[in-house]
Design an enzyme around this catalytic site. Structure first.
Site, PDB file in Angstrom:
ATOM      1  N   GLY A  97      45.382  41.198  47.486  1.00 17.94           N
ATOM      2  CA  GLY A  97      44.493  40.458  46.822  1.00 17.94           C
ATOM      3  C   GLY A  97      44.357  40.704  45.288  1.00 17.94           C
ATOM      4  O   GLY A  97      44.821  41.846  44.768  1.00 17.94           O
ATOM      5  N   HIS A  98      43.734  39.912  44.431  1.00 14.46           N
ATOM      6  CA  HIS A  98      43.365  40.174  43.146  1.00 14.46           C
ATOM      7  C   HIS A  98      42.421  41.436  42.905  1.00 14.46           C
ATOM      8  O   HIS A  98      41.686  41.669  43.745  1.00 14.46           O
ATOM      9  CB  HIS A  98      42.536  39.090  42.434  1.00 14.46           C
ATOM     10  CG  HIS A  98      41.526  38.748  43.252  1.00 14.46           C
ATOM     11  ND1 HIS A  98      40.418  39.277  42.922  1.00 14.46           N
ATOM     12  CD2 HIS A  98      40.932  37.783  44.322  1.00 14.46           C
ATOM     13  CE1 HIS A  98      39.130  38.974  43.509  1.00 14.46           C
ATOM     14  NE2 HIS A  98      39.743  37.970  44.421  1.00 14.46           N
ATOM     15  N   GLY A  99      43.076  42.252  41.882  1.00 16.33           N
ATOM     16  CA  GLY A  99      42.084  43.411  41.576  1.00 16.33           C
ATOM     17  C   GLY A  99      42.342  44.454  42.494  1.00 16.33           C
ATOM     18  O   GLY A  99      41.531  45.497  42.383  1.00 16.33           O
ATOM     19  N   LYS A 150      39.870  43.249  45.402  1.00 12.97           N
ATOM     20  CA  LYS A 150      39.391  44.257  44.644  1.00 12.97           C
ATOM     21  C   LYS A 150      39.206  45.590  45.358  1.00 12.97           C
ATOM     22  O   LYS A 150      38.304  46.601  44.998  1.00 12.97           O
ATOM     23  CB  LYS A 150      37.706  43.858  43.971  1.00 12.97           C
ATOM     24  CG  LYS A 150      38.119  42.840  42.895  1.00 12.97           C
ATOM     25  CD  LYS A 150      36.742  42.402  42.306  1.00 12.97           C
ATOM     26  CE  LYS A 150      36.030  41.237  43.389  1.00 12.97           C
ATOM     27  NZ  LYS A 150      34.984  40.737  43.014  1.00 12.97           N
TER      28      LYS A 150
END
Lengths: 315, 315, 315
Positions: free
Chosen positions: B219-221, B239
């Site tokens: 996922g993002h981050g 994150k």
């Protein structure tokens, strides 16, 4: 999927070498799966146990392998192999047109001028794409997919692949030919490498405003409502209905042929094997109401001690 | 993501039609999510409950929707819809450049001459690729991805797709525009059809020597440390931090915003919903220490007999 | 994988700077993993604990790092780093030929004229494709894959990617170079975005008539029998054997190096960590016979009440 215009049942019977029993003047309107039938539909019954359901359905023309009398308003087409006969009708009326040929984007599409189609996107015949869509590289869109406005599809997503749906005959699996399509409504977003299969005979629908993450699998004939969130790596089995405002967190699996009620929230990794009422939170594999599952998990943690106590008492 | 040079808060306020409260001479250094803020960052507070966290963060410029006085050293930009205002700043300062256009490989890249880029690879603007990398067919690398030396990416992997991150407003999901990037350090290998999303405002990092198998979702981050093994079909939520030397076996799911300690080993199909200490082995969904889970599973197997005994005693 | 013709052990020893102990006149026939060895095979033993298995195997040439006497009929090649020496032999005898170069379809393939290869398909060297196959857009087929007749591969599937298989040395993972291949027998269907890795030194086989759904991962060296059904998002670990007529429903995970018996049926989301007998139905993570698991789940649901009762009695 409906025919462009109705076809007489005698023409259908002749094509598959079946015997008509019942009203010979009926007009057939299309080929359908049992869960999608309308008045005029042709269906088949491969096993005796499905006959009753067929008789009580709207279907008008039923291909069966036992010689018997149909109820009023219906007719039977008697054929040794109803599934093979049905499949041959699909192949005839919805012939396989080489989906993509050698060009990346078919000439037979309607793509709005404001849509951004990135490099290396493949688009089949009869596809429509609305305003302001963004289709990222390496997306594949099979024939007859319909995409609304403001839809974003991330790279590598495959829209409209064929159903994973087979009839078993003498140990072999025979493919049920897909003649359905995928409809993606306005404001939908679809993640990278996600796959959405077309319906076997009808629609697979992704409702307005729904957001789907990466590596999700949506089976044939699934209908997802508006404003749902489907997180990464979820899988939804064929023909399941997801109502509006449902949230599925990551890696949830939902079996085929069930219904998830409006506003249900399903925790990550849950496995849903039965229809769920809307407005509640669920967890676990098999998934049940989250409070119940938490209570049981808490109790389970006390079981080792419990056993120790009971055994020391027994001494 | 930081601006190329600082921008006066009055220019920011004017652009979004906000009222400045507090120090009007502050310089803003960039746009950031709350978990990544630095001195000078602009953030927004969409819900009152997040205000306290914002006030105690390093962020200097806070877009809020209630008129109040900021603490010293910070300033408030009062705006009716802080999220929309923030998103419009992202759209302005990091404008969407058609990521790929019609060419497969952007002119604006730095690809080392020793790197092997196979056929049908798509590479966006601002991408850098180091020595001896092998990028197999049909890989898509979105804008601003940075790839070190000796990196191998198997076919169909998608690097740098947009975050699955939305703000809910009146039933609709509004997309949080991603302006982050992916950094892949030296000696990393990435499996076929794996997807790695860019950060919303900052980095998604895959640490040196880490090996990722097929069909994994990052996922993002997310930040993954050095020499980790992530087996097929794992999914890691936005994150989350994975420290060095962590092993995740197949189909593990890890929720967003948590931390997995150095050297943790997570058994296949585990579901991790809370941060885990390093140096230990975990199992189950929800994942806990493997010994505890095995003890409970062993006890569970004795429960049916236990119930039988208790009931026969009760007679 | 076997050499085109046998090679003297002294030539092998010279190439890797190893000392021969034992019969110096032996001919080596190929490089193999321990589970696939034949008379004449070269293998390596990286850890003392694997030596016994190697000695009792058919392998004829064993690269080891301790100086000792081999049993009759075998010879030892003494080398400081057996794994590195073995890997360098693989790199020499099966050199990496840029799998695809810049053309989409290699000249060195045998594709039957009746096969439909859609646009944007990438096919490597040495690939063979039989009659009536349909390969949909964006499929990638790595070098040396062999595909029978009537095979259908949906878009985005990756066939023949490299094994996720590493040797850990001082904290770093060193890749075991793959020189195996994938064999897909007649009448197989493979879903969209599914990935099938090649064997490390031998075959990965998908048996006649087997149907595999979307987003499935098949690890290196897996052998799947005839007429199996593998539903969406299943993952099968390296070298596992699946016998004929097995059904795996969605999201099942099966660990490496085990065997699933003929006709076993594995419920959705099950996690299989041990070999399973054929002809039975399994469920759960870890998977066991479905009746046992259901009995335990039913008992578990009674535990909270049970604890309440026991505690009120204790008062």
């Amino acid at each position: 999927m409906n025919f462009q215009s109705p076809i007489s049942v005698s023409e259908i019977a002749e094509r598959i070498n079946a015997t008509i029993v019942g009203n010979k003047n009926i007009l057939a309107t299309g080929l359908n799966e049992i869960h999608k039938v309308e008045l005029g539909s042709i269906i088949f019954v491969g096993h005796e146990k499905y006959l009753k359901k067929a008789l009580y359905s709207e279907a008008t023309v039923i291909i069966v392998n036992t010689n018997q009398q149909p109820p009023e308003g219906k007719c039977f087409l008697i054929h040794e192999s109803p599934f093979a006969a049905y499949n041959s009708l699909v192949a005839h009326f919805y012939p396989f047109k080489s989906a993509f040929g050698k060009e990346m984007i078919s000439q037979e599409t309607e793509i709005h001028e404001s849509a951004q189609i990135h490099t290396s996107v493949v688009i089949g015949n009869g596809v429509t794409i609305g305003k302001n869509c963004i289709i990222y590289p390496n997306v594949v869109i099979y024939d007859n997919t319909h995409i609304g406005d403001n839809v974003i599809i991330q790279s590598g997503a495959i829209i409209g692949g064929q159903a994973f749906y087979y009839d078993k005959k003498g140990g072999d699996y025979i493919k049920w030919i897909s003649c359905g399509w995928v409809q993606i409504e306005d404001d939908v977003e679809i993640g990278a490498n996600t796959t959405i299969d077309k319906g076997v005979s009808g629609i697979t629908r992704i409702g307005k405003g729904t957001k789907i993450d990466n590596l999700v699998h949506i089976g044939h004939g699934v209908e997802i409502g508006k404003n749902c969130l489907i997180a990464a790596q979820c899988g939804i089995g064929g023909k399941t209905i997801i109502e509006d405002d449902v949230i599925c967190w990551g890696q949830v699996g939902i079996t085929k042929d069930i219904r998830i009620g409006k506003g249900a929230v399903i925790s990550a990794q849950s496995g849903v094997s039965k229809s769920l009422e809307g407005g509640k939170a669920y967890y676990g594999s098999p998934a049940r109401e989250i409070r119940t599952v938490h209570k049981e998990l808490a109790a389970l943690r006390r079981v080792p001690d419990l056993i120790d106590k009971l055994e020391s008492k027994a001494d």
